[in-house]
Design a protein around this motif. Structure first.
Motif, PDB file in Angstrom:
ATOM      1  N   ALA A  85      49.041  47.832  41.220  1.00 18.35           N
ATOM      2  CA  ALA A  85      48.160  46.665  41.407  1.00 18.35           C
ATOM      3  C   ALA A  85      48.027  46.344  42.896  1.00 18.35           C
ATOM      4  O   ALA A  85      46.936  46.041  43.387  1.00 18.35           O
ATOM      5  CB  ALA A  85      48.711  45.458  40.647  1.00 18.35           C
ATOM      6  N   GLU A 102      36.589  43.571  35.508  1.00 17.22           N
ATOM      7  CA  GLU A 102      37.662  44.443  35.048  1.00 17.22           C
ATOM      8  C   GLU A 102      37.377  44.904  33.621  1.00 17.22           C
ATOM      9  O   GLU A 102      36.896  44.143  32.803  1.00 17.22           O
ATOM     10  CB  GLU A 102      38.964  43.629  35.065  1.00 17.22           C
ATOM     11  N   LEU A 110      46.977  43.332  35.151  1.00 15.60           N
ATOM     12  CA  LEU A 110      46.156  43.480  36.359  1.00 15.60           C
ATOM     13  C   LEU A 110      45.299  42.232  36.572  1.00 15.60           C
ATOM     14  O   LEU A 110      45.094  41.797  37.711  1.00 15.60           O
ATOM     15  CB  LEU A 110      45.264  44.724  36.279  1.00 15.60           C
ATOM     16  N   ALA A 113      47.075  39.737  38.671  1.00 17.86           N
ATOM     17  CA  ALA A 113      47.106  40.102  40.101  1.00 17.86           C
ATOM     18  C   ALA A 113      45.746  39.830  40.738  1.00 17.86           C
ATOM     19  O   ALA A 113      45.649  39.269  41.837  1.00 17.86           O
ATOM     20  CB  ALA A 113      47.487  41.571  40.250  1.00 17.86           C
TER      21      ALA A 113
END
Ligand SMILES: C[S@@+](CC[C@H](N)C(=O)[O-])C[C@H]1O[C@@H](n2cnc3c(N)ncnc32)[C@H](O)[C@@H]1O
Length: 257
Positions: A85, A102, A110, A113
């Motif tokens: 990440a 995403e 993820l 993050a």
């Protein structure tokens, strides 16, 4: 910097084995391994940085870092680990205020993050084809207090991307090469692409497709990380080295010349 836990705080409890539990002091109850049910409001007034006893166990109490949030994610699918990440955040130049897409959300590791990086003015849009994964990920994300920076869509990213002018698109799906056309159309000029794939065969198909479109700086990496154990007897690499996770392929959109 806060000295004591206040009402509405989200905290992290860290046990002596460095297992981490994110606790929202607003929630009614929380379960902690080896302790059982905890009344989160009982943490209000405790001093940050001090160790405290809950049940028969000792915990440090701190304000959670991004690392703490990532390490306390409940996993269902394979997650993108912090070492990968971190690489994604820098190689895709993810910054506060950006709009990043995403696909798929998986357990939301993820996503946490990315959301930490784009907050407080940016947004993460996460596509997934499975509603159960979206719900599971949102549970993890809510625990970290980052849900206002994430919106989810039950959509197949290989079929359509509704957004335009995105700063970056990150894929962690089995067939990323099938989404490249959509990715190119949805990115802003200069925007970044990253794909995380466990297999070289997936990387090859993705790079082949990237080369058919206007992308530059197409590069693939594998992160290999070794922890060093430092003791009074000497220093050596850890025996518990984490092996292969995935390959990271990066690219940057340009216009056709
Ligand atoms: C390995 S998981 C992602 C893990 C996530 N990166 C994390 O760190 O927690 C892969 C996810 O992609 C989703 N997925 C697979 N194909 C997809 C597609 N074409 N469009 C959107 N999501 C997809 C799956 O349902 C699954 O939730």
């Amino acid at each position: 910097m806060k000295k004591y836990v206040e009402k509405n705080d989200v905290v992290v409890l860290i046990d002596s084995n460095f297992r981490k539990y994110i606790v929202d002091t607003n929630s009614k109850t929380d379960k902690i391994k080896g302790v059982g049910v905890l009344d989160p409001s009982s943490l209000i007034g405790k001093e940050y940085g001090k160790q405290l006893e809950i049940g028969n166990k000792q915990f440090w109490i701190l304000l959670p870092s991004v690392q703490d949030k990532l390490q306390s994610v409940h996993r269902r699918a394979q997650i993108i680990l912090p070492r990968d990440a971190a690489h994604i955040l820098i190689n895709c130049s993810i910054e506060s205020g950006q709009h990043v897409l995403e696909g798929g959300i998986g357990s939301g590791s993820l996503t946490i993050a990315l959301a930490s990086a784009v907050a407080p003015n940016g947004k993460i849009i996460s596509y997934d084809v499975r509603e159960d994964f979206i719900e599971h990920a949102l549970k993890n994300i809510r625990k970290t207090g980052l849900e206002q920076y994430v919106s989810t869509k039950l959509k197949d990213i290989t079929k359509e991307i509704e957004e335009k002018e995105l700063d970056a698109i990150i894929l962690d799906i089995p067939n990323p090469w099938e989404a490249i056309e959509n990715v190119w159309n949805a990115l802003k000029v200069g925007g970044y692409f990253c794909s995380y794939s466990p297999l070289i065969s997936q990387v090859e198909k993705t790079v082949k497709e990237l080369r058919k479109h206007s992308f530059i700086e197409i590069k693939t990496f594998e992160n290999i990380q070794r922890e060093m154990v430092v003791s009074i007897h000497g220093t050596r690499p850890s025996f518990d080295m984490l092996g292969h996770t995935g390959y990271l392929t990066f690219a940057r959109k340009i216009l056709q010349s």
